[in-house]
Scaffold this motif. Structure first.
Motif, PDB file in Angstrom:
ATOM      1  N   ILE A 185       0.833  -1.199   0.000  1.00 50.51           N
ATOM      2  CA  ILE A 185       0.000   0.000   0.000  1.00 50.51           C
ATOM      3  C   ILE A 185       0.871   1.253   0.000  1.00 50.51           C
ATOM      4  O   ILE A 185       0.580   2.233  -0.702  1.00 50.51           O
ATOM      5  N   ARG A 186       1.955   1.224   0.768  1.00 54.78           N
ATOM      6  CA  ARG A 186       2.866   2.373   0.797  1.00 54.78           C
ATOM      7  C   ARG A 186       3.459   2.639  -0.595  1.00 54.78           C
ATOM      8  O   ARG A 186       3.496   3.782  -1.071  1.00 54.78           O
ATOM      9  N   SER A 188       2.133   1.748  -3.431  1.00 58.53           N
ATOM     10  CA  SER A 188       1.033   2.210  -4.290  1.00 58.53           C
ATOM     11  C   SER A 188       0.777   3.696  -4.085  1.00 58.53           C
ATOM     12  O   SER A 188       0.587   4.449  -5.059  1.00 58.53           O
ATOM     13  N   GLU A 189       0.758   4.132  -2.835  1.00 63.59           N
ATOM     14  CA  GLU A 189       0.500   5.547  -2.564  1.00 63.59           C
ATOM     15  C   GLU A 189       1.615   6.429  -3.126  1.00 63.59           C
ATOM     16  O   GLU A 189       1.341   7.508  -3.666  1.00 63.59           O
ATOM     17  N   ILE A 205      -5.393   1.477  -8.379  1.00 65.89           N
ATOM     18  CA  ILE A 205      -5.098   0.595  -7.248  1.00 65.89           C
ATOM     19  C   ILE A 205      -5.454  -0.827  -7.692  1.00 65.89           C
ATOM     20  O   ILE A 205      -6.553  -1.061  -8.198  1.00 65.89           O
ATOM     21  N   GLU A 223      -9.174   1.194   1.921  1.00 66.57           N
ATOM     22  CA  GLU A 223      -8.990   2.509   2.528  1.00 66.57           C
ATOM     23  C   GLU A 223      -8.243   3.451   1.577  1.00 66.57           C
ATOM     24  O   GLU A 223      -8.568   4.646   1.491  1.00 66.57           O
ATOM     25  N   LEU A 224      -7.258   2.912   0.851  1.00 66.90           N
ATOM     26  CA  LEU A 224      -6.531   3.731  -0.117  1.00 66.90           C
ATOM     27  C   LEU A 224      -7.469   4.193  -1.235  1.00 66.90           C
ATOM     28  O   LEU A 224      -7.418   5.358  -1.676  1.00 66.90           O
ATOM     29  N   TYR A 228      -8.272   8.173  -2.051  1.00 69.14           N
ATOM     30  CA  TYR A 228      -7.978   8.771  -3.362  1.00 69.14           C
ATOM     31  C   TYR A 228      -9.124   8.416  -4.322  1.00 69.14           C
ATOM     32  O   TYR A 228      -8.990   7.569  -5.206  1.00 69.14           O
TER      33      TYR A 228
END
Length: 442
Positions: A185-186, A188-189, A205, A223-224, A228
């Motif tokens: 996730i990190r 990806s962000e 995502i 949540e991501l 976004y």
């Protein structure tokens, strides 16, 4: 049209011109067709599309009209589900989806930790898309951030409208393709912050599918996606009966496979779900309600023996539909060949799929499914000038058949059933010629 400027960036193209404003399945007047048409482009955007007789007098003096008479200009094709790392293992034999992944897909994807390898494949992959008339695609990269960097760098260099994302997978896969819930996730962000809406690039995502992401990763991915909301989300659902059974064993409390994603907040606008064969009506209603979209992958579904997409049930709920090649499960980059397979899939399922709808699904249908209508997918004023030139005489057989078609639907049907990459005479992205077929290559 007297307001057309004398800008030297103005371009005009004469041909038959076709584009859609609605889905032909639900609207009688769904398209605009100009047999002797003119498409006018300025600074990479559409100025006008209409009859040559009405528009040509509005052009400034000295503008050369590029003459494609005898050919057909349509919006660039939009492929809503494709895996660029699988380019090199396309057409690999296996008895089903899960052994195909283990034997060919995952070992091939391992190589994409190397950014130079990723860049080389991305270059070939985009060449192939453009050769087949695809100007926008929703692209799966691998678990490696390097694969995403290489893809977006190649797409940006050509000023293409592309969507892509790093695959998330932290369980039920080879160790060499495994990330972690937090790490994936990190990464990806970080990629979202660097690439999303940078020029024409957009981020998706990308949890590969529910079995290869832990509860923690699914939760964080949802949540991501909520944090976004203007990003895309792409994944697989209900492709294969063995896969559906596997998901049921992993998520016994979920009402359905689709419900797994729903529980993590992944049903939303700009969410694209590949396959959707083994859904039920409650699933379809939920997709329509949340504006989540379907990427139909007929070629891949036939190749892997996954099943038939049910057009009738999807249309009854008015689920947003689009068409996709799903390379490398799909065996061709060509959206025309994909239309051919979609037609047969519909017939086997008891539905008739008119050619007009096939072309809608490959253009405006894709744009609408991606919430990009007005940006790509048709020739509305100020839309981005992504378009292709189709040649009804590209092959001897196609030329013979199209010489006596008696309607637009018949002409399009011949192009869909007999056409392939050779049918694409030219591809334009943001008004720039990015592929031109060499003469004599039958």
């Amino acid at each position: 049209m007297s307001n057309i400027s004398s800008n030297t960036n103005l371009q005009a193209y004469r041909a038959s011109v076709l584009h859609f404003q609605q889905d032909p399945a639900f609207h009688e007047k769904a398209y605009a067709w100009h047999e002797d048409g003119l498409l006018i482009v300025e600074d990479g955007r559409i100025v006008a599309a209409g009859e040559y007789a009405q528009l040509h007098t509005s052009l400034p003096e000295g503008i050369d009209v590029i003459d494609y008479r005898g050919k057909l200009i349509v919006p660039g094709f939009i492929d809503t589900h494709i895996h660029y790392p699988q380019t090199d293992m396309i057409a690999s034999p296996a008895p089903g989806l899960l052994p195909w992944l283990e034997t060919y897909t995952f070992p091939t994807e391992r190589q994409f930790a190397d950014i130079n390898h990723s860049a080389q494949v991305a270059h070939f992959f985009i060449d192939e898309l453009l050769r087949c008339g695809t100007t926008t695609a929703m692209v799966y990269c691998t678990v490696h951030p390097e694969s995403v960097e290489a893809f977006f760098a190649e797409s940006e260099a050509r000023n293409l409208r592309m969507v892509a994302g790093k695959v998330l997978m932290d369980r039920n896969c080879a160790e060499f393709l495994r990330d972690t819930a937090e790490g994936g996730i990190r990464e990806s962000e970080e990629l979202i912050k660097k690439w999303h809406k940078r020029g024409r690039q957009l981020y998706a995502i990308t949890p590969r599918f529910a079995p290869t992401s832990s509860d923690a990763q699914m939760q964080l991915a949802g949540e991501l996606a909520q944090a976004y909301p203007d990003t895309f989300l792409q994944t697989h659902v209900a492709e294969n009966t063995d896969e559906v059974a596997w998901v049921k064993s992993l998520y016994p409390k979920a009402r359905s496979y689709l419900d797994v994603y729903d529980q993590y907040g992944m049903l939303r606008p700009r969410a694209m779900y590949g396959h959707c064969i083994w859904l039920d009506d409650a699933d379809r209603a939920r997709m329509a309600e949340t504006q989540s979209a379907v990427a139909m992958c007929p070629t891949s579904n036939f190749f892997l023996g996954s099943g038939l997409f049910n057009f009738e049930r999807a249309d009854a709920q008015q689920v947003s539909l689009s068409l996709a090649t799903d390379v490398g499960g799909g065996t061709s980059f060509s959206m025309l060949r994909t239309m051919n397979e979609a037609y047969k899939m519909a017939r086997l399922g008891g539905t008739y799929l008119p050619a007009l709808r096939m072309f809608y699904l490959a253009t405006l249908g894709g744009a609408r499914s991606m919430q990009l209508e007005g940006t790509i997918g048709n020739f509305g004023k100020d839309a981005e000038a992504d378009f292709i030139v189709l040649d009804p005489q590209a092959t001897p057989l196609l030329a013979r058949r199209t010489s006596h078609t008696e309607s637009l639907d018949e002409l399009l049907f011949a192009l869909a059933l007999l056409g392939d990459d050779r049918t694409v005479a030219a591809t334009y992205a943001a008004g720039k010629l990015v592929h031109q077929r060499q003469a004599g290559h039958n």
